[in-house]
Structures are given as C-alpha cells and as structure tokens.
Design an enzyme around this catalytic site. Structure first.
Site, PDB file in Angstrom:
ATOM      1  N   ASP A   8       0.883  -1.166   0.000  1.00 25.93           N
ATOM      2  CA  ASP A   8       0.000   0.000   0.000  1.00 25.93           C
ATOM      3  C   ASP A   8       0.924   1.220   0.000  1.00 25.93           C
ATOM      4  OD1 ASP A   8      -2.284   1.649   0.250  1.00 25.93           O
ATOM      5  OD2 ASP A   8      -1.995   1.738   2.420  1.00 25.93           O
ATOM      6  N   GLU A  67      -1.348  -1.397  -4.959  1.00 24.21           N
ATOM      7  CA  GLU A  67      -2.549  -0.619  -5.248  1.00 24.21           C
ATOM      8  C   GLU A  67      -2.259   0.399  -6.344  1.00 24.21           C
ATOM      9  OE1 GLU A  67      -5.386   0.644  -2.000  1.00 24.21           O
ATOM     10  OE2 GLU A  67      -4.507   2.573  -2.545  1.00 24.21           O
ATOM     11  N   ASP A 139      -2.366   0.794   7.460  1.00 24.62           N
ATOM     12  CA  ASP A 139      -1.613   0.692   6.206  1.00 24.62           C
ATOM     13  C   ASP A 139      -1.158  -0.743   5.936  1.00 24.62           C
ATOM     14  OD1 ASP A 139      -1.533   3.517   5.262  1.00 24.62           O
ATOM     15  OD2 ASP A 139      -0.583   3.819   7.205  1.00 24.62           O
TER      16      ASP A 139
END
Length: 190
Positions: A8, A67, A139
């Site tokens: 991420d 992502e 996260d």
C-alpha cells in the site's frame, strides 16, 4: 505454494503485507510499515526502495501486488504517491518479481464485500481472513488486503482454466495465465 507481497504505497507511510497461498488456504507471514521521516522527497523515496528491497530479501515472495494510484484532490499529493508507488515497483522489478496492480475499490470489494468500505472494516476482515488475534495497523491491513485480492484472483483464474470443457481449452487458458502471471501483465479495475 505461492508467497505474495502486497504494498500500500505512500510517500510518508508505505504498508506491506506478506501471505502464503497454498490451495485455498492463506497464511499470514508478516506485515508492517515503512516510515519515512520528514526528509526531502528523494530521501523518502530512497528509504522506500531500501525498505521494499529488504522485505523482498527477507520473505522471498513469488509475486508483488500493489494498489493503483487514485485521483486525489490535490495534484501534488497524487504526484508524490505516484513516485512512491513507482519506487516500490522498481524494487520489485529489480528482483525479477512479476508486478500486479489492483484498484482500491476492487480490493475493498474482494476483502469486505463493499467497494466503499472504510479502513476499520478492511482491518476487521483482514484479521478474520488471516485468523489474526489482533487487527493489523491500517496501512499494513491495506497491504494485506491487496495480497489477499491477488491470491483470490489467482485462485479464480486457475478455477476458470480447470473448468474448461476440453483439455485443449484448459491447456490454452493455463498457458495464457502462466504467461500473464510470469510477466506481471495482469491488471484489474472496477
């Protein structure tokens, strides 16, 4: 058995999550964050690169999932996020890992069942799916959710190939998937 590293990305905090997929079973291997100080951007990017490289060395993943960049309201923030993301991808490519990209909405849909899920819902479901006693930090949970999404995508793709009506079709689909996965050319958006 496949080890998947999920990332991420962020210019200040980059989450990571590592899982092992064996058939339908997902096993938690590790997660955390790479924090950068309030240094200048090039120094932060250097820290992200070093951190991702260290994680790859430690866990020896087979695949790297990250992502996709979303459109932020602040263009400067989007540019910094894109640079952090690119830095993590370069670390993976330098270790010959195939790179897979997933939209945030698809990740939330896969893990929580709702594309607009909030961070708390993602944390809860990641802990449940991976049978963790505590919720991972936000996260790290997002990174684990990305890895879970990739594992789900692999399992679904192989199921489609296995359910083909003829052996010839199965072989063609399996060969196509192996090619896509080995080259990291698989992108999913919602």
């Amino acid at each position: 058995m496949t080890i998947i590293l999920g990332i991420d990305p962020g210019s200040r905090v980059t989450g990571y999550g590592v899982i092992r997929q064996t058939g339908r079973t997902l096993e938690y291997l590790g997660s955390g964050v790479i924090r950068t100080q309030a240094d200048d951007l090039p120094t932060r990017l250097k820290r992200i690169y070093a951190g991702v490289t260290e994680i790859i060395t430690q866990f020896q993943p087979d695949m790297f999932a990250i992502e996709e960049v979303f459109l932020a309201k602040n263009p400067n923030s989007a540019l910094k996020l894109g640079q952090a993301r690119g830095t993590a991808i370069v670390a993976a490519v330098n270790r010959d890992l195939p790179v897979f990209e997933y939209a945030a909405r698809l990740v939330k849909q896969t893990v929580v069942g709702i594309g607009s899920a909030d961070k708390s819902q993602v944390q809860d479901m990641v802990a449940r799916i991976l049978k963790l006693s505590d919720k991972p930090q936000a996260d790290a949970a997002d990174a684990l959710a990305i890895a879970i999404t990739h594992a789900h995508t692999i399992r679904h793709s192989l199921h489609v190939a296995a359910s083909a009506k003829t052996t010839e079709t199965q072989e063609k689909l399996t060969a196509l998937m192996r090619t896509r996965y080995s080259r990291g050319r698989f992108r999913l958006k919602v």
